[in-house]
Design an enzyme around this catalytic site. Sequence first.
Site, mmCIF file in Angstrom:
data_model
loop_
_atom_site.group_PDB
_atom_site.id
_atom_site.type_symbol
_atom_site.label_atom_id
_atom_site.label_comp_id
_atom_site.label_asym_id
_atom_site.label_seq_id
_atom_site.Cartn_x
_atom_site.Cartn_y
_atom_site.Cartn_z
ATOM 1 N N ASP A 105 -0.028 -10.733 6.919
ATOM 2 C CA ASP A 105 -0.530 -10.210 5.652
ATOM 3 C C ASP A 105 -1.705 -11.070 5.177
ATOM 4 O OD1 ASP A 105 0.836 -8.295 3.217
ATOM 5 O OD2 ASP A 105 -0.680 -9.775 2.612
ATOM 6 N N ASN B 31 7.622 -0.577 0.668
ATOM 7 C CA ASN B 31 7.306 0.038 -0.613
ATOM 8 C C ASN B 31 6.968 1.514 -0.432
ATOM 9 O OD1 ASN B 31 7.553 -2.286 -2.275
ATOM 10 N ND2 ASN B 31 5.577 -3.039 -1.536
ATOM 11 N N GLU C 291 0.244 -0.319 -1.983
ATOM 12 C CA GLU C 291 -1.228 -0.360 -2.063
ATOM 13 C C GLU C 291 -1.873 0.387 -0.913
ATOM 14 O OE1 GLU C 291 -2.522 -4.441 -1.990
ATOM 15 O OE2 GLU C 291 -1.185 -4.968 -3.648
ATOM 16 N N HIS D 215 4.480 0.632 6.057
ATOM 17 C CA HIS D 215 4.537 -0.691 6.683
ATOM 18 C C HIS D 215 5.760 -1.443 6.182
ATOM 19 C CE1 HIS D 215 2.019 -0.751 3.073
ATOM 20 N NE2 HIS D 215 2.525 -1.950 2.824
ATOM 21 N N MET D 216 6.264 -2.303 7.033
ATOM 22 C CA MET D 216 7.400 -3.152 6.689
ATOM 23 C C MET D 216 6.880 -4.575 6.495
ATOM 24 S SD MET D 216 10.782 -3.805 9.002
ATOM 25 C CE MET D 216 11.652 -2.299 8.538
ATOM 26 N N HIS D 217 7.204 -5.183 5.340
ATOM 27 C CA HIS D 217 6.894 -6.593 5.113
ATOM 28 C C HIS D 217 8.039 -7.427 5.678
ATOM 29 C CE1 HIS D 217 3.763 -6.009 1.840
ATOM 30 N NE2 HIS D 217 4.383 -4.836 1.774
HETATM 31 P P1 AMP Z 1 2.004 -2.722 -0.121
HETATM 32 O O1 AMP Z 1 1.853 -3.170 -1.529
HETATM 33 O O2 AMP Z 1 3.440 -2.620 0.325
HETATM 34 O O3 AMP Z 1 1.204 -1.472 0.179
HETATM 35 O O4 AMP Z 1 1.413 -3.898 0.762
HETATM 36 C C1 AMP Z 1 0.118 -3.913 1.247
HETATM 37 C C2 AMP Z 1 -0.106 -5.283 1.815
HETATM 38 O O5 AMP Z 1 -1.222 -5.223 2.689
HETATM 39 C C3 AMP Z 1 -0.402 -6.358 0.772
HETATM 40 O O6 AMP Z 1 0.588 -7.393 0.858
HETATM 41 C C4 AMP Z 1 -1.790 -6.859 1.154
HETATM 42 O O7 AMP Z 1 -1.914 -8.245 0.993
HETATM 43 C C5 AMP Z 1 -1.887 -6.458 2.618
HETATM 44 N N1 AMP Z 1 -3.232 -6.232 3.133
HETATM 45 C C6 AMP Z 1 -4.222 -5.514 2.558
HETATM 46 N N2 AMP Z 1 -5.312 -5.516 3.355
HETATM 47 C C7 AMP Z 1 -4.980 -6.226 4.466
HETATM 48 C C8 AMP Z 1 -5.658 -6.587 5.656
HETATM 49 N N3 AMP Z 1 -6.930 -6.226 5.874
HETATM 50 N N4 AMP Z 1 -5.000 -7.338 6.566
HETATM 51 C C9 AMP Z 1 -3.738 -7.733 6.354
HETATM 52 N N5 AMP Z 1 -3.025 -7.414 5.255
HETATM 53 C C10 AMP Z 1 -3.643 -6.677 4.324
#
Ligand code: AMP
Length: 116
Positions: free
Chosen positions: A31, A88, A96, A101-103
């Site tokens: 991330d 999410n 976002e 995607h899985m964190h």
């Molecule tokens: P979400 O809020 O679950 O959609 O998480 C999106 C995640 O993507 C956030 O934790 C961001 O920090 C991450 N993110 C956004 N752009 C990038 C990128 N170019 N490379 C890696 N992670 C990213």
Amino acid sequence: MKKDNIFMNIIQKKVKTDILYQDELVTAFYDLNPKAPVHVLIVPNILIPTVNHATTHDEIILGRLFIVAAKIAEQKNIHSSGYRLIVNCNDHSGQEIYHLHMHLLGGKPLGPLLQK
Ligand code: AMP
């Protein structure tokens, strides 16, 4: 639905990112704004915008996210101490990037799941 989101560009190696793992179904990378010492994203190689868009055809892909998360947790030596997996969905969750995607978060005690 737009297919050229940032995660698709990472999967297709159109932007330079450290890829931790990739197979025919999923890709894992760090991330950009880590919220824990280990913060990895594991994403399907095809566009599934949110969990709401997942179908029975995606079951193997969705299962692979867990298998790869556990594999990376072991590689990062956080499998015994523990870790958290988060997916999410939509606005209230704070999603976002509209590419499911899985964190994978770990490397320290993560505290309660939700802040009040
Ligand atoms: P979400 O809020 O679950 O959609 O998480 C999106 C995640 O993507 C956030 O934790 C961001 O920090 C991450 N993110 C956004 N752009 C990038 C990128 N170019 N490379 C890696 N992670 C990213």
